[in-house]
Scaffold this motif. Structure first.
Motif: not given
Length: 391
Positions: A77-99
């Protein structure tokens, strides 16, 4: 080499099975260990202690199946959410979500909704509906050493990439490799959100947030690696193994396990079945049904819902059917029937035996275990070939 690494990540943590020869009685006639045992066509077995109720239980394994699937759903889901500005995760946010998925805590997150959906809808809508106090990390290869034939915290070989520490050659364990995938995905997602997508060798922006500049699909690598380092590792090298006393298929088949309606041996066999991830009526599906768009589930009891523990078919089980459908007419395979029948026969033998298994029965149980292990490996190997052909 990167391509080969992608493929081989699917097949890590194989365990060679060991079989046994059939035995005969004093009249030199083959012993029929199923003489008074009925093998059902569905994985449904009532208990020895309360014969009116089911003795099948593998909720923790189902939750881990759900966590792996939901983790993959999140990454996709990340590509569409980033490319449509639904989310703008900074460093560490995706890692937290994966964990969040890897170290899942049902006490704090058990009421969170399961993200993937079915039609008809899921019977279990939140994680705690499936099971509680279970996560992927505790059963990941190297973190649960009992019964494992290697210590995957130090005996993991074959990877010299940059790992968790950011230093070349820092991947020393199985978990190091998973964390290196997590860290790399976190990095490229943050860069994409900042307007700097990964570029291919020709300098063209890569369209997906899960693809590295070298062409590695991190969603596929994470998903397949978890299926090997959790599901396969636990099922074959722990629950169905026989290298320890009172463990795996050497577990007790006499006493009731606490207040549960099963013996320890019944339960470990069920837990292996849960890691395989088929529905209870897997054999009743036609190849056409399994190959359909929604072929990984069916409302078998017609209650208007899909039960994640009994009616859903997860990745490894569905791969078997896909390989069967694609097999050549001159050399057809029937992986799905082979492995499901072995699970049925083994459980029927365990449940139908009043007390401990004798030597002939244990030989037969090991035979069915080995069919499961070998067929599981064939499914993974055939899937590797399929991906290689795709490349």
């Amino acid at each position: 080499m990167k391509t080969w690494k992608s493929v081989f990540a699917i097949g890590l943590f194989f365990l060679a099975g060991c079989g046994g020869s059939s035995k005969s009685n004093s009249d030199n006639k083959p012993v029929d260990v199923y003489e008074n045992i009925t093998v059902p066509t569905t994985y449904a077995f009532n208990g020895k202690f309360d014969t009116t109720k089911s003795s099948v239980s593998y909720g923790g394994q189902t939750l881990r199946q759900v966590l792996i699937k939901d983790l993959s759903t999140y990454i996709r889901s990340l590509t569409a959410k980033i490319d449509t500005n639904v989310i703008t995760p900074s460093a560490g946010e995706t890692l937290s979500a994966l964990n969040f998925y890897y170290e899942f805590d049902s006490n704090t997150s058990g009421t969170n909704s399961i993200s993937f959906t079915t039609t008809p809808p899921l019977k279990q809508t939140i994680f705690n509906d499936v099971s509680t106090i279970k996560n992927l990390k505790e059963k990941f290869a190297g973190n649960d050493l009992k019964g494992q034939y290697k210590d995957w915290t130090k005996d993991f070989k074959g990877w010299d990439d940059t790992g968790v520490t950011g230093e070349a050659g820092s991947v020393k364990s199985a978990e190091d490799l998973l964390m290196s995938f997590f860290n790399r995905l976190d990095q490229i997602v943050a860069e994409r959100a900042a307007g700097n997508p990964q570029l291919d060798p020709d300098g063209v922006a890569i369209t997906s947030a899960q693809i590295t500049s070298e062409g590695l699909n991190l969603q596929e690598l994470i998903d397949k690696f978890l299926l090997g380092a959790v599901n396969y590792s636990q099922a074959i090298d722990d629950y169905l193994d026989d290298d320890l006393e009172n463990h795996g298929i050497n577990s007790d088949n006499i006493a009731q396990a606490g207040t549960s309606n099963y013996t320890a041996l019944e339960h470990v066999w069920d837990e292996a079945f849960g890691y395989f991830g088929s529905s209870l009526d897997f054999e009743n599906y036609t190849d056409a049904e399994l190959a359909a768009t929604n072929g990984n589930y069916k409302d078998s009891n017609n209650d208007g819902f899909i039960d994640l523990g009994t009616e859903y078919i997860y990745s490894l089980a569905s791969y078997g059917n896909k390989r069967d459908v694609a097999s050549h007419a001159d050399a057809p395979t029937n992986f799905t029937k082979d492995i499901f029948d072995a699970f049925l026969k083994g459980r029927a033998l365990i449940t139908g035996t009043d007390g401990a298994l004798n030597a002939d029965q244990m030989t037969e149980l090991k035979k069915q275990r080995t069919i499961i292990a070998n067929t599981w490996e064939k499914i993974i190997a055939a899937t590797m070939v399929r991906y290689l052909n795709g490349v």
